[in-house]
Write a protein that holds these residues in place. Structure first.
Motif, PDB file in Angstrom:
ATOM      1  N   GLU A   1       0.827  -1.202   0.000  1.00  0.00           N
ATOM      2  CA  GLU A   1       0.000   0.000   0.000  1.00  0.00           C
ATOM      3  C   GLU A   1       0.861   1.252   0.000  1.00  0.00           C
ATOM      4  N   GLY A   2       0.263   2.297  -0.557  1.00  0.00           N
ATOM      5  CA  GLY A   2       0.841   3.633  -0.550  1.00  0.00           C
ATOM      6  C   GLY A   2      -0.171   4.570   0.075  1.00  0.00           C
ATOM      7  N   ASN A   3       0.286   5.653   0.657  1.00  0.00           N
ATOM      8  CA  ASN A   3      -0.599   6.550   1.408  1.00  0.00           C
ATOM      9  C   ASN A   3      -1.495   7.433   0.547  1.00  0.00           C
ATOM     10  N   THR A   4      -1.065   7.725  -0.676  1.00  0.00           N
ATOM     11  CA  THR A   4      -1.810   8.630  -1.556  1.00  0.00           C
ATOM     12  C   THR A   4      -1.810   8.049  -2.971  1.00  0.00           C
ATOM     13  N   PRO A   5      -2.733   8.500  -3.833  1.00  0.00           N
ATOM     14  CA  PRO A   5      -2.686   8.054  -5.230  1.00  0.00           C
ATOM     15  C   PRO A   5      -1.328   8.336  -5.889  1.00  0.00           C
ATOM     16  N   THR A   6      -0.709   9.450  -5.532  1.00  0.00           N
ATOM     17  CA  THR A   6       0.609   9.776  -6.091  1.00  0.00           C
ATOM     18  C   THR A   6       1.638   8.719  -5.695  1.00  0.00           C
ATOM     19  N   GLN A   7       1.613   8.302  -4.427  1.00  0.00           N
ATOM     20  CA  GLN A   7       2.562   7.276  -3.990  1.00  0.00           C
ATOM     21  C   GLN A   7       2.227   5.927  -4.609  1.00  0.00           C
ATOM     22  N   VAL A   8       0.951   5.584  -4.743  1.00  0.00           N
ATOM     23  CA  VAL A   8       0.560   4.327  -5.389  1.00  0.00           C
ATOM     24  C   VAL A   8       1.115   4.287  -6.814  1.00  0.00           C
ATOM     25  N   ALA A   9       0.976   5.382  -7.538  1.00  0.00           N
ATOM     26  CA  ALA A   9       1.511   5.459  -8.900  1.00  0.00           C
ATOM     27  C   ALA A   9       3.038   5.359  -8.897  1.00  0.00           C
ATOM     28  N   ALA A  10       3.682   6.027  -7.950  1.00  0.00           N
ATOM     29  CA  ALA A  10       5.148   5.983  -7.858  1.00  0.00           C
ATOM     30  C   ALA A  10       5.635   4.565  -7.541  1.00  0.00           C
ATOM     31  N   LEU A  11       4.908   3.851  -6.710  1.00  0.00           N
ATOM     32  CA  LEU A  11       5.269   2.471  -6.390  1.00  0.00           C
ATOM     33  C   LEU A  11       5.179   1.589  -7.636  1.00  0.00           C
ATOM     34  N   SER A  12       4.122   1.776  -8.409  1.00  0.00           N
ATOM     35  CA  SER A  12       3.967   1.016  -9.650  1.00  0.00           C
ATOM     36  C   SER A  12       5.112   1.325 -10.619  1.00  0.00           C
ATOM     37  N   ASP A  13       5.418   2.596 -10.767  1.00  0.00           N
ATOM     38  CA  ASP A  13       6.524   2.999 -11.649  1.00  0.00           C
ATOM     39  C   ASP A  13       7.849   2.407 -11.169  1.00  0.00           C
ATOM     40  N   SER A  14       8.049   2.403  -9.863  1.00  0.00           N
ATOM     41  CA  SER A  14       9.279   1.875  -9.302  1.00  0.00           C
ATOM     42  C   SER A  14       9.421   0.383  -9.580  1.00  0.00           C
ATOM     43  N   VAL A  15       8.338  -0.362  -9.389  1.00  0.00           N
ATOM     44  CA  VAL A  15       8.375  -1.800  -9.683  1.00  0.00           C
ATOM     45  C   VAL A  15       8.700  -2.017 -11.155  1.00  0.00           C
ATOM     46  N   TRP A  16       8.004  -1.296 -12.029  1.00  0.00           N
ATOM     47  CA  TRP A  16       8.227  -1.445 -13.469  1.00  0.00           C
ATOM     48  C   TRP A  16       9.699  -1.199 -13.801  1.00  0.00           C
ATOM     49  N   ASP A  17      10.237  -0.070 -13.330  1.00  0.00           N
ATOM     50  CA  ASP A  17      11.627   0.298 -13.630  1.00  0.00           C
ATOM     51  C   ASP A  17      12.628  -0.681 -13.011  1.00  0.00           C
ATOM     52  N   TYR A  18      12.430  -0.994 -11.742  1.00  0.00           N
ATOM     53  CA  TYR A  18      13.385  -1.831 -11.011  1.00  0.00           C
ATOM     54  C   TYR A  18      13.436  -3.244 -11.587  1.00  0.00           C
ATOM     55  N   VAL A  19      12.276  -3.836 -11.820  1.00  0.00           N
ATOM     56  CA  VAL A  19      12.232  -5.205 -12.344  1.00  0.00           C
ATOM     57  C   VAL A  19      12.795  -5.247 -13.764  1.00  0.00           C
ATOM     58  N   ARG A  20      12.504  -4.238 -14.550  1.00  0.00           N
ATOM     59  CA  ARG A  20      13.056  -4.213 -15.913  1.00  0.00           C
ATOM     60  C   ARG A  20      14.587  -4.116 -15.874  1.00  0.00           C
ATOM     61  N   ARG A  21      15.089  -3.277 -14.982  1.00  0.00           N
ATOM     62  CA  ARG A  21      16.534  -3.082 -14.878  1.00  0.00           C
ATOM     63  C   ARG A  21      17.240  -4.295 -14.257  1.00  0.00           C
ATOM     64  N   GLU A  22      16.675  -4.850 -13.187  1.00  0.00           N
ATOM     65  CA  GLU A  22      17.343  -5.908 -12.421  1.00  0.00           C
ATOM     66  C   GLU A  22      17.043  -7.324 -12.899  1.00  0.00           C
ATOM     67  N   ALA A  23      15.881  -7.523 -13.505  1.00  0.00           N
ATOM     68  CA  ALA A  23      15.488  -8.878 -13.911  1.00  0.00           C
ATOM     69  C   ALA A  23      15.163  -8.971 -15.400  1.00  0.00           C
ATOM     70  N   ALA A  24      15.298  -7.875 -16.123  1.00  0.00           N
ATOM     71  CA  ALA A  24      15.004  -7.845 -17.566  1.00  0.00           C
ATOM     72  C   ALA A  24      13.616  -8.401 -17.864  1.00  0.00           C
ATOM     73  N   ASP A  25      12.644  -8.007 -17.038  1.00  0.00           N
ATOM     74  CA  ASP A  25      11.264  -8.466 -17.205  1.00  0.00           C
ATOM     75  C   ASP A  25      10.342  -7.255 -17.136  1.00  0.00           C
ATOM     76  N   LYS A  26       9.198  -7.364 -17.774  1.00  0.00           N
ATOM     77  CA  LYS A  26       8.199  -6.305 -17.676  1.00  0.00           C
ATOM     78  C   LYS A  26       6.813  -6.930 -17.616  1.00  0.00           C
ATOM     79  N   PRO A  27       5.848  -6.202 -17.065  1.00  0.00           N
ATOM     80  CA  PRO A  27       4.513  -6.785 -16.895  1.00  0.00           C
ATOM     81  C   PRO A  27       3.797  -7.020 -18.226  1.00  0.00           C
ATOM     82  N   ILE A  28       2.944  -8.025 -18.218  1.00  0.00           N
ATOM     83  CA  ILE A  28       2.091  -8.309 -19.371  1.00  0.00           C
ATOM     84  C   ILE A  28       1.061  -7.201 -19.507  1.00  0.00           C
TER      85      ILE A  28
END
Length: 119
Positions: A43-70
């Motif tokens: 969970e994130g405290n605000t819609p802005t943080q929820v969006a930032a968390l999603s962006d972070s997962v997308w970026d981090y997983v792409r960079r570290e695991a060379a994977d992206k969501p379907i």
């Protein structure tokens, strides 16, 4: 550690990078007919943080695991964003929606691991 467990670890790290709170992983591998092998809930405290968390997962997983969501859903309102990595589903909620849907309880017969918040 297999590829899916490694993906879960990278997703959690991506959430922690942006201070995701109350992270939980749910192991669904023992359930027949489950829609995925793992779920990661946060969970994130605000819609802005929820969006930032999603962006972070997308970026981090792409960079570290060379994977992206379907697919990703819920970005417009950023109250509940779902990310589908095939074997792993990521749910990022506002606190009140997480409480309302209570996914951890829905899958309570699975192994739920609660990850301590980083300070």
């Amino acid at each position: 550690m297999d590829q899916t467990e490694s993906l879960v670890k990278k997703i959690v790290e991506g959430l922690q990078e942006k201070k995701g709170k109350k992270i939980a992983t749910i192991d669904l591998t023992k359930l027949s007919g489950a829609i995925c092998q793992y779920m990661v809930i946060c969970e994130g405290n605000t819609p802005t943080q929820v969006a930032a968390l999603s962006d972070s997962v997308w970026d981090y997983v792409r960079r570290e695991a060379a994977d992206k969501p379907i697919s990703i859903d819920g970005e417009k309102n950023a109250q509940w964003i779902g990310m589908d990595y095939g074997t792993v589903l990521v749910h990022i909620f506002l606190p009140e929606l997480r409480t309302f849907y209570n996914l951890e309880n829905l899958w309570a017969d699975s192994k739920v691991i609660r990850i301590p918040d980083l300070d």
